[in-house]
Enzyme design. Structure first.
Site, PDB file in Angstrom:
ATOM      1  CG  HIS A  79     -19.686 -17.882 -13.347  1.00  0.00           C
ATOM      2  ND1 HIS A  79     -19.362 -18.620 -14.279  1.00  0.00           N
ATOM      3  CD2 HIS A  79     -19.103 -16.446 -13.556  1.00  0.00           C
ATOM      4  CE1 HIS A  79     -18.598 -18.002 -15.021  1.00  0.00           C
ATOM      5  NE2 HIS A  79     -18.639 -16.468 -14.702  1.00  0.00           N
ATOM      6  CG  ASP A  95     -20.579 -21.858 -14.465  1.00  0.00           C
ATOM      7  OD1 ASP A  95     -21.639 -21.425 -13.946  1.00  0.00           O
ATOM      8  OD2 ASP A  95     -19.660 -21.215 -14.963  1.00  0.00           O
ATOM      9  CB  SER A 101     -18.505 -15.175 -17.508  1.00  0.00           C
ATOM     10  OG  SER A 101     -17.187 -15.498 -16.944  1.00  0.00           O
TER      11      SER A 101
END
Length: 501
Positions: free
Chosen positions: A129, A159, A233
């Site tokens: 992402h 992911d 992230s």
């Protein structure tokens, strides 16, 4: 008696003083312990050059007319200020907001995340992402050097993404550790780019393992209270040996900031995904060819399985590997390729991680007995489409069928009219449900008109009398529940346990 009181008082005062001194000693040790182990600084210093910032840009269409808003990374302290300012200012023509009446103009949006180098040749791991839909990706090294990167491969289900860039100088790479060896309470370190503040180091403990928070089919997150925020992230979670034990992926927070609920994909999963993405540019997951469901306490009781465990096979794909191996609906998979299967998620993860084409042993419980089947795994084809349940239209003009009641259900033989009314395929055999008592266990288990009962207690049924006979016998035998094999109109099967007493 009275003469003893002063001595007693003195003893109590001395004891109180001793307790106070002891308490002070304990309290004084807390701040020192709260700082964590001394090795954190050494570990961070050793691995920080392997942690990178990921900068992406994407061309999007935006309405003109109000002036260009500065491009700020998500989570920047100034993002909210500029957002309010530019959205609420008056644009040309006096319209509030500055975006009315303008033309669509292309503009760039930027975002920032984190990643880490796993190969000194310039291989970087991050979250999918972070780089999804990006037109341009740049890797920013710890010393500020900025290099363009390209995508090697991505895996949406976990992911994860692998990038590659040409090293401008010798690089520091980190290795994966064994996330299975992590213990609850063990210290871990997160390094990343929170709120665009690159090279930030935070520390915490492993709060939990194998967390399933319904983010994907293979959820098995490490939960940590190490501070993880927007921009972290894709960054690494290290153990104190400087090994990557997870990839920081998401947080749960009502405010958008860290509240001590961070989640990382475990290194055991990451290492396998990265290896395949580097080899093939895609994921090649194993496929068993079964539909599975949870073994509830009621279902376990019906199948004489104690304790409740495993994955219940609700359906077998006619073209899948399980079919020729002899695996059938009603089997409960308790071990796969030597690994224990506690629940359906376990089986999904283990099968997906097993090499395509490998022959494995599958241990199932069938009618109370363990059996071993050998299966050669196929390859799972990615299919992100969600299957829609066929609507069951009401048709008040159709002839009312003859029904019989059992288990809070109105049951009838499968006639041509009922097949047409509820769109039941010709291949589906059994007894159709035409109504459900709202106060019954069947209603709670979401049985509805149009469902077809195929088996009762693992025996096929063809009419309502068969069902009533089987249920009456189970009552006499003292059984608390009955296991039904239920099909929808398309022939997709599931097991439902209903109370019979």
């Amino acid at each position: 008696m009275t003469a003893a009181r002063p001595a007693l008082s003195r003893r109590l005062r001395l004891m109180g003083a001793a307790i106070s001194i002891g308490a002070a000693t304990v309290l004084s040790s807390v701040p020192a312990f709260a700082r964590g182990p001394e090795g954190i600084a050494d570990t961070a210093e050793k691995v920080i050059d392997a942690v990178v910032n990921i900068s992406t840009s994407q061309n999007v269409e935006a309405k003109g007319g109000g002036g260009a808003m500065p491009q700020l990374p998500p989570g920047s302290p100034f993002e909210e200020f500029f957002d309010d300012f530019f959205k609420n200012r008056r644009g040309p023509g006096g319209s509030k907001g500055g975006d009315k009446g303008g033309d669509f103009q292309p503009r760039k949006t930027n975002s920032l995340g984190s990643g880490f180098i796993v190969d000194a040749a310039g291989v970087v791991v991050t979250n999918n992402h972070v780089i999804a839909d990006a037109d341009e990706i740049n890797v920013i090294l710890n010393d500020g050097t900025k290099v363009k990167a390209e995508v090697v491969g991505v895996d949406k289900k976990t992911d994860l993404a692998v990038l590659k860039f040409k090293p401008p100088k010798p690089l520091t790479a980190v290795k994966f550790g064994d996330s299975d060896k992590l213990r609850l309470g063990e210290w871990v370190i997160a390094i990343g780019n929170p709120f665009s503040l690159g090279g930030s180091v935070t520390a915490g403990i492993v709060s939990a393992k194998n967390r399933d928070i319904s983010q994907g089919p293979y959820d098995s997150y490490i939960q940590t209270d190490a501070s993880i925020n927007r921009g972290n992230s894709g960054g690494p979670l290290f153990n104190l040996d400087g090994e990557v034990v997870g990839v920081n992926t998401l947080i749960i927070s009502p405010t958008g900031g860290s509240i001590g609920l961070g989640f990382a994909v475990p290194s055991k999963t990451v290492a396998g995904v990265v290896d395949q993405l580097q080899k093939f540019g895609e994921l090649r997951r194993g496929w068993l060819g079964v539909r599975i469901q949870q073994v509830t306490d009621e279902i376990a009781d019906s199948l004489n399985i104690k304790p409740a465990r495993g994955a219940l096979v609700a359906g077998v794909d006619d073209k899948g590997p399980a079919k020729p191996a002899g695996i059938e609906p009603g089997d409960v998979v308790v071990k796969f390729d030597g690994k224990d299967v506690k629940d359906p998620k376990d089986l999904s993860r283990i099968v997906a991680d097993t090499a395509v084409g490998k022959e494995v042993e599958v241990v199932v419980i069938r009618k109370g007995n363990e059996e071993t089947r050998k299966v050669t795994l196929g390859r799972l084809e990615d299919n992100d489409k969600v299957q829609q349940v066929n609507a069951k239209p009401k048709d008040d003009t159709a002839e009312k069928p003859v029904t019989q009641k059992a288990l809070g259900l109105d049951l009838a033989a499968l006639s041509k009219d009922l097949r047409t009314k509820y769109k039941i395929k010709d291949s589906v055999k059994g007894v159709i449900v035409t109504g459900v008592d709202n106060n019954s266990d069947a209603a709670e288990k979401r049985l509805s008109a149009g469902d077809v009962i195929v088996e009762v207690a693992q025996e096929a049924v063809s009419n309502a009398a068969d069902i009533k006979k089987r249920v009456d016998q189970l009552k006499k035998d003292g059984k608390k529940s009955v296991l039904l094999l239920v099909s929808n109109g398309d022939g997709e099967l599931r097991f439902v346990a209903l109370g019979v007493q």
